[in-house]
Design a protein around this motif. Structure first.
Motif, short mmCIF file in Angstrom:
data_model
loop_
_atom_site.label_atom_id
_atom_site.label_comp_id
_atom_site.label_asym_id
_atom_site.label_seq_id
_atom_site.Cartn_x
_atom_site.Cartn_y
_atom_site.Cartn_z
N ASN A 1 0.83 -1.21 0.00
CA ASN A 1 0.00 0.00 0.00
C ASN A 1 0.87 1.26 0.00
O ASN A 1 0.55 2.23 -0.70
CB ASN A 1 -0.95 0.01 1.19
CG ASN A 1 -2.01 -1.08 1.08
OD1 ASN A 1 -2.27 -1.61 0.00
ND2 ASN A 1 -2.61 -1.43 2.20
N LYS A 2 1.95 1.27 0.75
CA LYS A 2 2.84 2.44 0.78
C LYS A 2 3.49 2.67 -0.58
O LYS A 2 3.60 3.81 -1.04
CB LYS A 2 3.91 2.27 1.86
CG LYS A 2 3.40 2.43 3.27
CD LYS A 2 4.51 2.23 4.27
CE LYS A 2 3.99 2.33 5.68
NZ LYS A 2 5.05 2.12 6.69
N GLN B 1 0.92 4.08 -2.97
CA GLN B 1 0.67 5.49 -2.68
C GLN B 1 1.81 6.37 -3.19
O GLN B 1 1.57 7.44 -3.77
CB GLN B 1 0.46 5.69 -1.18
CG GLN B 1 -0.83 5.11 -0.68
CD GLN B 1 -0.92 5.09 0.85
OE1 GLN B 1 -0.03 5.54 1.55
NE2 GLN B 1 -2.01 4.52 1.36
N ARG B 2 3.07 5.93 -2.99
CA ARG B 2 4.22 6.71 -3.48
C ARG B 2 4.16 6.84 -5.00
O ARG B 2 4.38 7.92 -5.55
CB ARG B 2 5.54 6.06 -3.07
CG ARG B 2 5.95 6.30 -1.65
CD ARG B 2 7.42 5.98 -1.41
NE ARG B 2 7.87 4.70 -1.90
CZ ARG B 2 7.98 3.58 -1.19
NH1 ARG B 2 7.65 3.58 0.10
NH2 ARG B 2 8.43 2.47 -1.74
N ALA C 1 1.55 6.56 -6.95
CA ALA C 1 0.40 7.40 -7.33
C ALA C 1 0.75 8.87 -7.19
O ALA C 1 0.39 9.68 -8.06
CB ALA C 1 -0.82 7.03 -6.49
N ARG C 2 1.46 9.23 -6.11
CA ARG C 2 1.88 10.63 -5.92
C ARG C 2 2.81 11.09 -7.04
O ARG C 2 2.86 12.26 -7.37
CB ARG C 2 2.54 10.83 -4.56
CG ARG C 2 1.55 10.92 -3.41
CD ARG C 2 2.20 11.43 -2.13
NE ARG C 2 3.31 10.64 -1.68
CZ ARG C 2 3.24 9.58 -0.87
NH1 ARG C 2 2.07 9.19 -0.42
NH2 ARG C 2 4.33 8.93 -0.50
N GLU D 1 -2.71 2.80 -10.42
CA GLU D 1 -2.90 1.38 -10.69
C GLU D 1 -3.42 1.20 -12.11
O GLU D 1 -4.15 2.04 -12.63
CB GLU D 1 -3.93 0.78 -9.71
CG GLU D 1 -3.43 0.70 -8.29
CD GLU D 1 -4.41 0.01 -7.36
OE1 GLU D 1 -4.98 -1.03 -7.77
OE2 GLU D 1 -4.60 0.50 -6.25
#
Length: 140
Positions: A94-95, A98-99, A101-102, A107
């Motif tokens: 998940n981390k 998120q990184r 995506a930033r 996905e």
């Protein structure tokens, strides 16, 4: 449990997967800042090529990306050509997601539904090559 060794008839000391790109800085950012690999080495202007080797210090498995001064087009093959990383900790996946995506890498829908059914996350790198983060301690 006895640790497996490379067979004597194939005395491999290191594994490196290499491919060209026209987006070397973006690819390095994706795999280092986004995924978490480290820059293990690099070269510039070697017969017209620049490149980076990425991996984890102390491990003999590396990715190498090269870019030629006159271009290194390397369109991604199909959406089912994958680099799969098995990660036992869902929180770590998940981390990473998120990184990435930033950094602008959301996905992607996997071509093969197996990955989604098993809870894996697929993300396309800057060149469109697919990375799969698989929640598993072992190969399945």
């Amino acid at each position: 449990m006895k640790e497996e060794q490379w067979p004597a008839e194939l005395p491999v000391a290191q594994v490196r997967v290499a491919r060209p790109t026209d987006k070397l800085p973006e690819v390095e950012r994706f795999y280092c800042e986004g995924l978490g690999l480290k820059r293990l080495g690099s070269f510039e202007k070697h017969s017209g090529y620049d490149g980076v080797m990425l991996g984890l210090p102390g491990f003999a498995y590396h990715l190498e990306f090269t870019q030629h001064e006159h271009g290194s087009p390397c369109p991604a093959p199909s959406a089912d050509n994958l680099l799969v990383l098995y990660i036992p900790d869902r929180q770590s996946i998940n981390k990473i997601v998120q990184r990435l995506a930033r950094l602008g890498y959301p996905e992607a829908e996997p071509e093969n539904p197996y990955w989604k059914e098993k809870g894996a996350v697929t993300i396309a790198d800057p060149d469109g090559w697919r990375l799969v983060l698989m929640p598993s301690a072992g190969i399945g």
